[in-house]
Design a protein around this motif. Structure first.
Motif, PDB file in Angstrom:
ATOM      1  N   GLU A 479     -11.954   0.713  -5.923  1.00 16.01           N
ATOM      2  CA  GLU A 479     -10.802   1.071  -4.926  1.00 16.01           C
ATOM      3  C   GLU A 479     -10.999   2.623  -4.344  1.00 16.01           C
ATOM      4  OE1 GLU A 479      -6.864   0.420  -6.524  1.00 16.01           O
ATOM      5  OE2 GLU A 479      -7.650  -1.004  -7.839  1.00 16.01           O
ATOM      6  N   TYR A 480     -11.750   3.354  -5.151  1.00 19.41           N
ATOM      7  CA  TYR A 480     -12.042   4.742  -4.796  1.00 19.41           C
ATOM      8  C   TYR A 480     -12.889   4.738  -4.046  1.00 19.41           C
ATOM      9  CZ  TYR A 480     -13.630   9.492  -5.261  1.00 19.41           C
ATOM     10  OH  TYR A 480     -14.039  10.983  -4.938  1.00 19.41           O
ATOM     11  N   LEU A 481     -14.084   4.120  -4.215  1.00 19.71           N
ATOM     12  CA  LEU A 481     -15.230   4.315  -3.264  1.00 19.71           C
ATOM     13  C   LEU A 481     -14.865   3.724  -1.811  1.00 19.71           C
ATOM     14  CD1 LEU A 481     -18.209   2.912  -5.777  1.00 19.71           C
ATOM     15  CD2 LEU A 481     -17.368   5.442  -5.152  1.00 19.71           C
ATOM     16  N   LEU A 602     -20.742   6.442   3.046  1.00 19.95           N
ATOM     17  CA  LEU A 602     -19.490   7.393   2.713  1.00 19.95           C
ATOM     18  C   LEU A 602     -19.169   7.062   0.937  1.00 19.95           C
ATOM     19  CD1 LEU A 602     -17.537   9.432   2.835  1.00 19.95           C
ATOM     20  CD2 LEU A 602     -15.845   7.592   3.788  1.00 19.95           C
ATOM     21  N   ALA A 603     -19.230   5.669   0.774  1.00 19.98           N
ATOM     22  CA  ALA A 603     -19.208   5.227  -0.507  1.00 19.98           C
ATOM     23  C   ALA A 603     -20.303   5.634  -1.466  1.00 19.98           C
ATOM     24  CB  ALA A 603     -19.131   3.648  -0.613  1.00 19.98           C
ATOM     25  N   LEU A 604     -21.451   5.577  -1.046  1.00 26.29           N
ATOM     26  CA  LEU A 604     -22.787   5.978  -1.699  1.00 26.29           C
ATOM     27  C   LEU A 604     -22.587   7.604  -1.947  1.00 26.29           C
ATOM     28  CD1 LEU A 604     -25.326   3.981  -0.092  1.00 26.29           C
ATOM     29  CD2 LEU A 604     -24.402   3.455  -2.405  1.00 26.29           C
ATOM     30  N   ALA A 605     -22.056   8.243  -1.230  1.00 23.26           N
ATOM     31  CA  ALA A 605     -21.930   9.706  -1.263  1.00 23.26           C
ATOM     32  C   ALA A 605     -20.960  10.083  -2.192  1.00 23.26           C
ATOM     33  CB  ALA A 605     -21.551  10.257   0.046  1.00 23.26           C
ATOM     34  N   LYS A 606     -19.769   9.353  -2.350  1.00 25.40           N
ATOM     35  CA  LYS A 606     -18.936   9.594  -3.341  1.00 25.40           C
ATOM     36  C   LYS A 606     -19.559   9.206  -4.868  1.00 25.40           C
ATOM     37  CE  LYS A 606     -14.283   8.103  -1.059  1.00 25.40           C
ATOM     38  NZ  LYS A 606     -13.471   7.235  -1.019  1.00 25.40           N
ATOM     39  N   LEU A 607     -20.291   8.074  -4.812  1.00 27.27           N
ATOM     40  CA  LEU A 607     -20.865   7.905  -6.095  1.00 27.27           C
ATOM     41  C   LEU A 607     -21.870   9.116  -6.474  1.00 27.27           C
ATOM     42  CD1 LEU A 607     -20.842   5.608  -7.799  1.00 27.27           C
ATOM     43  CD2 LEU A 607     -22.680   4.456  -6.704  1.00 27.27           C
ATOM     44  N   ARG A 608     -22.702   9.501  -5.804  1.00 25.36           N
ATOM     45  CA  ARG A 608     -23.426  10.666  -5.964  1.00 25.36           C
ATOM     46  C   ARG A 608     -22.678  11.559  -6.654  1.00 25.36           C
ATOM     47  NH1 ARG A 608     -26.193   8.738  -1.530  1.00 25.36           N
ATOM     48  NH2 ARG A 608     -25.269  10.546  -0.060  1.00 25.36           N
ATOM     49  N   HIS A 625     -15.737  14.395   3.021  1.00 28.74           N
ATOM     50  CA  HIS A 625     -16.066  13.778   4.518  1.00 28.74           C
ATOM     51  C   HIS A 625     -15.136  12.821   4.783  1.00 28.74           C
ATOM     52  CE1 HIS A 625     -19.668  16.168   4.427  1.00 28.74           C
ATOM     53  NE2 HIS A 625     -20.165  15.538   3.281  1.00 28.74           N
ATOM     54  N   GLU A 626     -13.775  12.775   4.002  1.00 29.62           N
ATOM     55  CA  GLU A 626     -13.003  11.650   4.086  1.00 29.62           C
ATOM     56  C   GLU A 626     -11.521  12.265   4.247  1.00 29.62           C
ATOM     57  OE1 GLU A 626     -12.279   7.309   1.952  1.00 29.62           O
ATOM     58  OE2 GLU A 626     -12.269   9.095   0.903  1.00 29.62           O
ATOM     59  N   ASN A 627     -10.851  11.675   5.276  1.00 27.24           N
ATOM     60  CA  ASN A 627      -9.506  11.830   5.402  1.00 27.24           C
ATOM     61  C   ASN A 627      -8.509  10.705   5.355  1.00 27.24           C
ATOM     62  OD1 ASN A 627      -9.952  10.809   7.928  1.00 27.24           O
ATOM     63  ND2 ASN A 627      -9.937  13.005   8.944  1.00 27.24           N
ATOM     64  N   ARG A 628      -9.279   9.627   4.906  1.00 27.04           N
ATOM     65  CA  ARG A 628      -8.385   8.344   4.914  1.00 27.04           C
ATOM     66  C   ARG A 628      -7.203   8.296   3.920  1.00 27.04           C
ATOM     67  NH1 ARG A 628     -12.958   3.729   4.875  1.00 27.04           N
ATOM     68  NH2 ARG A 628     -13.872   5.226   3.626  1.00 27.04           N
ATOM     69  N   ILE A 629      -7.360   9.050   2.817  1.00 26.72           N
ATOM     70  CA  ILE A 629      -6.451   8.860   1.759  1.00 26.72           C
ATOM     71  C   ILE A 629      -6.053  10.151   1.197  1.00 26.72           C
ATOM     72  CG2 ILE A 629      -7.552   6.540   1.088  1.00 26.72           C
ATOM     73  CD1 ILE A 629      -9.078   8.396  -1.086  1.00 26.72           C
ATOM     74  N   PHE A 630      -5.063  10.034   0.235  1.00 30.73           N
ATOM     75  CA  PHE A 630      -4.444  11.097  -0.230  1.00 30.73           C
ATOM     76  C   PHE A 630      -3.871  12.352   0.530  1.00 30.73           C
ATOM     77  CE2 PHE A 630      -8.095  10.146  -3.145  1.00 30.73           C
ATOM     78  CZ  PHE A 630      -7.468   9.106  -3.804  1.00 30.73           C
TER      79      PHE A 630
END
Length: 632
Positions: A479-481, A602-608, A625-630
């Protein structure tokens, strides 16, 4: 094949080894030769036709290359061993021979400490002997201290038996011969019976020690290339394993545990609870049991897992049997205090640190957002269409995916059971949560079901015991990724931990409900759903695994581990070494399906980033690099 040790038999063994083939033949009256494939080692056990010890030979049956034969066949047996060692030495440059036997049972009376004696060359002349001794000292025999003695003798066999190979033969064939004498603490003093749990434990631990020793020998003395000691295990699996695996899977599929402990009158129970102004606990109704617990348990324990010689696979199957036993007990104990006690055994409770983490999350996260007041939602039908798209994405990778999506009135929210997605007909799902929930339910639960189903071992899709913690941790992480893990979702996971903790401590349904609404600001319906999930069946502690699994998974990633191996099936985290061993042994295959987010930059960058500094509190902040959430 049943054979006497004749010249023809010896020639056939040598020929098959030279051809790179395995050997699995019986040798009358009670022996056998098992060589999974040509490897530069051989374990040997010789039994006396008059000895009541029927068990010591089992200690080498889990190895990839072993020979068990009657001591009365000494001359022919010596010729067979000489032929095997010569063939293996020619192929690999050297060969290791280890003969195992039991010491006099009288030693049990004089020394309760398990003692192992290695007969071989001086330690300073053989690194392998030193490694063997070290491996034996590390045996975990239920905290019993082990004693390892090194005997620098020419004798490498039981004192009453002749040597299998002459000293000259050992030199000419580049064969290192060792003897291992074991104090038989697993036998009773009369040698007419065995302590089965002690023998099983020794078998598992000794197998690790032997494989590690083989690996050291192979690495130092042979031309054989190998990367890990697990590669030296059996690739051939006995029929008894597959039969037990299938029987356990059939029993597991004879009932759907979560559906059977989930109320079928959730909507009516909520209305009832409201009418009492939240003062009286609601009454929950459940599906009728489709099984007779007594009959199913009888079937469960009729499965002869004790006959399986492979300690790793026997452990997996025995572990699953214990879990099914507890589940069946819980179903029989629905709506009784015993249900909660069994749930603690099956799903665990709430540690002090997990409770503190949940409380911190609830303090840090705002109360204003609640899932029941979302302005933009999608229907169950629209969500089902999106789920089917994701299933088609899996089917493009693996044609055997046969998952379905069902919209029904008798489930609460979303649920995956036996690889199918069930959606509550009345569901209205926040649009910004759709992708997150798709990856949670389809991208994790359905994906691992079919990745497990692609494996020969059925427990990997049925689920190994305790798999829920890792499953839910992976699901929440997904969900986070994909950018859909909202503050409200994290608050809900924390609330479940608080509710489980309080329920364990004796709080009532009304008390848990009141705490969630008054202290933590949850809307009444949300608080009711949390309490209902926790109190269903009589007290289900499963809902604590979501946050607990997420915390454990983040620790796993920070330690430098990869995410992909966790998607092989429905496993738990401490099964990773077991899975890795079975992959090395070519029992398991690579996964056929990967989730969509593992191809998203983007998900892979979060994972790293999580691998560097990921904690559950890291998830509160958006990725740079994300502004879709929070944004709430």
């Amino acid at each position: 094949m049943i054979a006497e040790i004749t010249d023809e038999f010896i020639h056939k063994v040598s020929r098959r080894l030279k051809q790179g083939k395995g050997i699995r033949w019986k040798i009358p009256p009670h022996g056998c030769i098992h060589i999974d494939r040509p490897l530069p080692f051989l374990c040997i056990y010789r039994y006396s036709d008059h000895s009541p010890d029927k068990w010591t030979g089992q200690l080498i049956r889990s190895e990839a290359s072993y020979l068990i034969a009657s001591a009365s066949q000494a001359a022919r047996l010596s010729e067979l061993v000489k032929s095997i060692t010569e063939t293996l030495s020619d192929q690999f440059g050297a060969c290791l021979l280890i003969e195992v036997w039991a010491a006099s049972p009288q030693e049990i009376l004089t020394s309760p400490t398990p003692t192992f004696r290695i007969f071989g060359p001086p330690v300073e002349k053989s690194v392998v002997v030193e490694k063997f001794a070290e491996n034996l000292r590390q045996l975990n025999l239920l905290h019993l201290p082990t004693s390892v003695e090194l005997r620098e003798e020419n004798r490498r066999q039981p004192v009453e038996m002749p040597a299998l190979l002459r000293h000259e033969s050992l030199k000419t064939t580049e064969c290192l011969s060792l003897g291992l004498e074991i104090q038989p603490f697993y036998l009773n003093t009369s040698l007419h019976s065995v302590y089965p749990l002690s023998l099983r434990l020794l078998n598992r631990e000794l197998s690790k020690a032997l494989k590690s020793t083989f690996f050291e020998f192979v690495r130092l003395e042979t031309t054989h290339t190998i990367s890990a000691f697990q590669e030296l295990g059996n690739t051939h699996i006995d029929r008894a394993v597959w039969e037990a695996d299938q029987q356990l899977a059939q029993i597991s599929q004879s009932f759907q545990f979560l559906l059977l402990v989930t109320p079928i009158n959730a909507k009516e129970a909520w209305e009832e609870f409201k009418e009492t102004k939240f003062k009286k606990p609601p009454h929950f109704h459940y599906r009728l049991l489709p099984i007779d617990p007594d009959v199913v348990k009888r079937e469960l324990y009729n499965i002869p897992i004790e006959k399986i010689t492979d300690p790793t696979l026997a452990y997996i199957l025995r572990d699953k049997r214990h879990e099914l036993d507890k589940m069946i007990t819980m179903l029989a104990d629905r709506n009784t205090p015993n249900f909660r006690l069994s749930s603690l055994q099956l799903f665990g409770g709430v540690s002090t640190s997990l409770r503190q983490t949940a409380e911190q999350l609830l303090q840090l996260l705002p109360m204003k957002e609640d899932s029941e007041t979302q302005p933009d939602t999608v229907s169950a039908q629209e969500f089902a269409r999106r789920a089917l798209e994701e299933i088609d994405y899996f089917r493009a990778q693996y044609a055997d995916v046969a998952a379905t999506v069902k919209i029904r009135d008798d489930v609460v929210g979303l649920m995956v059971s036996e690889g199918n997605l069930h959606i509550q007909a009345q569901s209205r799902i926040p649009r910004k949560r759709v992708e997150a929930l798709i990856q949670h339910e389809v991208g994790t639960h359905i994906l691992t079901y079919y990745n497990g189903k692609a494996q020969p071992l059925q427990q990997l899709y049925c689920g190994v015991p305790g798999y829920e913690e890792l499953q839910e941790g992976l699901a929440v992480l997904s969900e986070y990724l994909v950018g859909g893990l909202t503050h409200a979702r994290l608050r809900l996971l924390a609330a479940r931990v608080i509710a489980v903790s309080d329920m364990i401590d004796g709080a009532s349904f009304q008390q848990v409900f009141s705490q969630l609404t008054e202290q933590y600001g949850f809307a009444p319906l949300s608080a009711f759903n949390v309490a209902m999930r926790v109190f269903r069946g009589g007290g289900l502690t499963k809902d604590a695994v979501y946050l607990r699994g997420l915390v454990s998974l983040l620790v796993y990633l920070r330690e430098g581990n990869e995410l992909e191996p966790l998607l092989l099936g429905k496993i738990r985290q401490d099964y990773i070494p077991i899975v890795q061993e079975l992959i090395y042994r070519r029992v398991l295959r690579t996964i056929p399906i990967k989730p969509r987010y593992l191809s998203d930059p983007l998900a892979l960058a979060k994972l790293r980033q999580l691998k560097k500094e990921g904690t559950v509190f890291t998830l509160l902040n958006p990725h740079p690099h994300e502004n879709r959430i929070f944004s709430e």
